[in-house]
Enzyme design. Structure first.
Site, mmCIF file in Angstrom:
data_model
loop_
_atom_site.group_PDB
_atom_site.id
_atom_site.type_symbol
_atom_site.label_atom_id
_atom_site.label_comp_id
_atom_site.label_asym_id
_atom_site.label_seq_id
_atom_site.Cartn_x
_atom_site.Cartn_y
_atom_site.Cartn_z
ATOM 1 N N GLY A 43 -9.425 -5.271 7.333
ATOM 2 C CA GLY A 43 -8.147 -5.527 7.992
ATOM 3 C C GLY A 43 -7.402 -4.323 8.544
ATOM 4 O O GLY A 43 -6.658 -4.447 9.503
ATOM 5 N N GLU A 98 -3.628 0.417 4.180
ATOM 6 C CA GLU A 98 -3.835 -1.025 4.005
ATOM 7 C C GLU A 98 -3.217 -1.790 5.164
ATOM 8 O O GLU A 98 -2.219 -1.350 5.727
ATOM 9 C CB GLU A 98 -3.137 -1.481 2.712
ATOM 10 C CG GLU A 98 -4.060 -1.755 1.546
ATOM 11 C CD GLU A 98 -4.857 -3.046 1.665
ATOM 12 O OE1 GLU A 98 -5.071 -3.566 2.779
ATOM 13 O OE2 GLU A 98 -5.286 -3.524 0.602
ATOM 14 N N ASP A 99 -3.777 -2.947 5.456
ATOM 15 C CA ASP A 99 -3.151 -3.803 6.464
ATOM 16 C C ASP A 99 -1.933 -4.503 5.889
ATOM 17 O O ASP A 99 -0.854 -4.486 6.461
ATOM 18 C CB ASP A 99 -4.160 -4.825 7.018
ATOM 19 C CG ASP A 99 -4.897 -5.619 5.931
ATOM 20 O OD1 ASP A 99 -4.701 -5.349 4.725
ATOM 21 O OD2 ASP A 99 -5.678 -6.517 6.290
ATOM 22 N N ASP A 102 -0.232 -8.162 -0.532
ATOM 23 C CA ASP A 102 0.184 -9.531 -0.800
ATOM 24 C C ASP A 102 0.403 -9.660 -2.311
ATOM 25 O O ASP A 102 1.478 -9.358 -2.813
ATOM 26 C CB ASP A 102 -0.893 -10.470 -0.259
ATOM 27 C CG ASP A 102 -0.530 -11.931 -0.393
ATOM 28 O OD1 ASP A 102 0.633 -12.232 -0.681
ATOM 29 O OD2 ASP A 102 -1.419 -12.783 -0.205
ATOM 30 N N SER A 103 -0.613 -10.063 -3.060
ATOM 31 C CA SER A 103 -0.463 -10.136 -4.522
ATOM 32 C C SER A 103 -0.371 -8.737 -5.130
ATOM 33 O O SER A 103 0.200 -8.551 -6.193
ATOM 34 C CB SER A 103 -1.642 -10.883 -5.137
ATOM 35 O OG SER A 103 -2.816 -10.109 -5.034
ATOM 36 N N GLY A 104 -0.966 -7.741 -4.471
ATOM 37 C CA GLY A 104 -1.001 -6.384 -4.998
ATOM 38 C C GLY A 104 -2.242 -6.105 -5.836
ATOM 39 O O GLY A 104 -2.452 -4.989 -6.279
ATOM 40 N N THR A 106 -5.523 -6.085 -5.009
ATOM 41 C CA THR A 106 -6.491 -5.198 -4.354
ATOM 42 C C THR A 106 -6.064 -3.741 -4.519
ATOM 43 O O THR A 106 -6.860 -2.893 -4.928
ATOM 44 C CB THR A 106 -6.573 -5.515 -2.844
ATOM 45 O OG1 THR A 106 -6.658 -6.921 -2.669
ATOM 46 C CG2 THR A 106 -7.758 -4.848 -2.200
ATOM 47 N N LEU A 107 -4.789 -3.488 -4.209
ATOM 48 C CA LEU A 107 -4.308 -2.110 -4.226
ATOM 49 C C LEU A 107 -4.269 -1.497 -5.606
ATOM 50 O O LEU A 107 -4.646 -0.346 -5.777
ATOM 51 C CB LEU A 107 -2.909 -2.046 -3.643
ATOM 52 C CG LEU A 107 -2.872 -1.538 -2.238
ATOM 53 C CD1 LEU A 107 -1.445 -1.363 -1.799
ATOM 54 C CD2 LEU A 107 -3.621 -0.203 -2.123
ATOM 55 N N LYS A 130 4.157 -7.769 2.143
ATOM 56 C CA LYS A 130 4.527 -9.189 1.982
ATOM 57 C C LYS A 130 4.968 -9.371 0.541
ATOM 58 O O LYS A 130 4.161 -9.339 -0.369
ATOM 59 C CB LYS A 130 3.316 -10.061 2.326
ATOM 60 C CG LYS A 130 3.587 -11.532 2.250
ATOM 61 C CD LYS A 130 2.662 -12.372 3.125
ATOM 62 C CE LYS A 130 1.308 -12.619 2.533
ATOM 63 N NZ LYS A 130 0.483 -13.502 3.385
ATOM 64 N N PHE A 151 1.316 -16.753 6.442
ATOM 65 C CA PHE A 151 0.004 -16.152 6.682
ATOM 66 C C PHE A 151 -0.070 -15.642 8.116
ATOM 67 O O PHE A 151 0.188 -16.372 9.067
ATOM 68 C CB PHE A 151 -1.121 -17.149 6.411
ATOM 69 C CG PHE A 151 -2.427 -16.459 6.170
ATOM 70 C CD1 PHE A 151 -2.729 -15.927 4.916
ATOM 71 C CD2 PHE A 151 -3.345 -16.289 7.207
ATOM 72 C CE1 PHE A 151 -3.923 -15.246 4.696
ATOM 73 C CE2 PHE A 151 -4.541 -15.613 6.990
ATOM 74 C CZ PHE A 151 -4.831 -15.100 5.732
ATOM 75 N N ASP A 158 -7.212 -11.160 9.659
ATOM 76 C CA ASP A 158 -7.986 -12.345 10.010
ATOM 77 C C ASP A 158 -7.552 -13.594 9.256
ATOM 78 O O ASP A 158 -6.925 -13.518 8.204
ATOM 79 C CB ASP A 158 -9.464 -12.124 9.676
ATOM 80 C CG ASP A 158 -9.717 -12.162 8.163
ATOM 81 O OD1 ASP A 158 -9.057 -11.397 7.435
ATOM 82 O OD2 ASP A 158 -10.551 -12.963 7.712
ATOM 83 N N ARG A 164 -8.892 -11.227 14.489
ATOM 84 C CA ARG A 164 -8.644 -9.795 14.245
ATOM 85 C C ARG A 164 -8.326 -9.058 15.541
ATOM 86 O O ARG A 164 -7.653 -8.042 15.545
ATOM 87 C CB ARG A 164 -9.880 -9.136 13.612
ATOM 88 C CG ARG A 164 -10.165 -9.577 12.185
ATOM 89 C CD ARG A 164 -11.178 -8.634 11.546
ATOM 90 N NE ARG A 164 -11.817 -9.183 10.360
ATOM 91 C CZ ARG A 164 -11.301 -9.144 9.134
ATOM 92 N NH1 ARG A 164 -10.124 -8.568 8.932
ATOM 93 N NH2 ARG A 164 -11.948 -9.667 8.120
HETATM 94 P P1 IMP Z 1 -3.783 -8.737 -2.283
HETATM 95 O O1 IMP Z 1 -4.851 -8.219 -3.183
HETATM 96 O O2 IMP Z 1 -3.388 -10.152 -2.620
HETATM 97 O O3 IMP Z 1 -2.588 -7.826 -2.149
HETATM 98 O O4 IMP Z 1 -4.448 -8.945 -0.877
HETATM 99 C C1 IMP Z 1 -4.550 -7.985 0.062
HETATM 100 C C2 IMP Z 1 -5.544 -8.387 1.121
HETATM 101 O O5 IMP Z 1 -5.476 -9.795 1.379
HETATM 102 C C3 IMP Z 1 -5.186 -7.721 2.411
HETATM 103 O O6 IMP Z 1 -5.799 -6.478 2.537
HETATM 104 C C4 IMP Z 1 -5.657 -8.733 3.436
HETATM 105 O O7 IMP Z 1 -7.001 -8.488 3.759
HETATM 106 C C5 IMP Z 1 -5.542 -10.079 2.742
HETATM 107 N N1 IMP Z 1 -4.306 -10.795 3.149
HETATM 108 C C6 IMP Z 1 -3.194 -11.009 2.427
HETATM 109 N N2 IMP Z 1 -2.261 -11.664 3.131
HETATM 110 C C7 IMP Z 1 -2.786 -11.868 4.353
HETATM 111 C C8 IMP Z 1 -2.293 -12.490 5.557
HETATM 112 O O8 IMP Z 1 -1.159 -12.988 5.666
HETATM 113 N N3 IMP Z 1 -3.160 -12.485 6.616
HETATM 114 C C9 IMP Z 1 -4.403 -11.951 6.565
HETATM 115 N N4 IMP Z 1 -4.902 -11.350 5.476
HETATM 116 C C10 IMP Z 1 -4.101 -11.305 4.375
HETATM 117 MG MG MG Z 2 -8.749 -9.840 4.769
#
Ligand code: IMP
Ligand code: MG
Length: 175
Positions: A43, A98-99, A102-104, A106-107, A130, A151, A158, A164
């Site tokens: 992303g 990072e793009d 969201d939940s945090g 991944t980071l 977000k 979303f 994507d 994308r």
């Molecule tokens: P997290 O681990 O939930 O913070 O997710 C992060 C990853 O989820 C991002 O790097 C995106 O690839 C994907 N993601 C989360 N929200 C969106 C969205 O609104 N659109 C597209 N991808 C998203």
């Molecule tokens: Mg993604």
């Protein structure tokens, strides 16, 4: 494939303006440093490409790919590395690009992985923060835009590998 209904949230002009000022902010805060940018695939590829063209301090670029999403729009909760970082990070100033946070999940798992290498510093630069669905604390040092929920696609982001390529960031209205 069904086309989703979309509405522009951040236009290409707004995005480029924000990205330029993020690049300037990084350059100011890191004057005299050497940075390693770690771009989180897929992303953040477009964001990284525009961002580094506004960074005036010397820097290396590497990529990591983490899988936490299946095919839908909800995080699965488990993060696996499918393409690892290749550059050594010990003693270096690392900025994760990072793009969207969201939940945090991944980071926070990527951050731990990087900190295990003993870098001089680790910062997070995200295009979009977000905040509505945060599960793990993931404070970002550089933030392009803050949104609550919804979303979004485009500018690297994507939905099921689609959209994308869109130059603007759009909200999907009929998810
Ligand atoms: P997290 O681990 O939930 O913070 O997710 C992060 C990853 O989820 C991002 O790097 C995106 O690839 C994907 N993601 C989360 N929200 C969106 C969205 O609104 N659109 C597209 N991808 C998203
Ligand atoms: Mg993604």
């Amino acid at each position: 494939m069904k086309e989703q209904r979309r509405r522009i949230l951040y236009s290409r002009e707004e995005i480029l303006e924000r990205v330029e000022s993020l690049g300037e902010e990084i350059s100011r805060r890191h004057e005299g440093d050497e940075i390693v940018f770690i771009c989180v695939l897929k992303g953040a590829f477009m964001f990284l490409a525009d961002l580094v063209r506004h960074v005036r301090v010397p820097h290396a670029i590497d990529f990591v790919r983490l899988a936490s999403y299946g095919c839908g729009s909800e995080s699965s909760g488990t993060v696996t590395v499918t393409k690892d970082i290749e550059l050594p990070l010990a003693g270096r100033h690392v900025i994760i690009v990072e793009d969207i946070i969201d939940s945090g999940l991944t980071l926070s798992s990527l951050r731990e992985r990087i900190e295990a290498q003993g870098p001089a510093s680790v910062e997070i630069c995200t295009l979009i923060d977000k905040r509505g669905r945060r599960k793990m604390p993931a404070p970002a040092d550089y933030v392009g835009f803050v949104m609550d929920d919804g979303f979004i696609v485009g500018y690297g982001l994507d939905f099921d590998e689609q959209y994308r390529y869109l130059p603007d960031i759009c909200v999907i209205e009929d998810l």
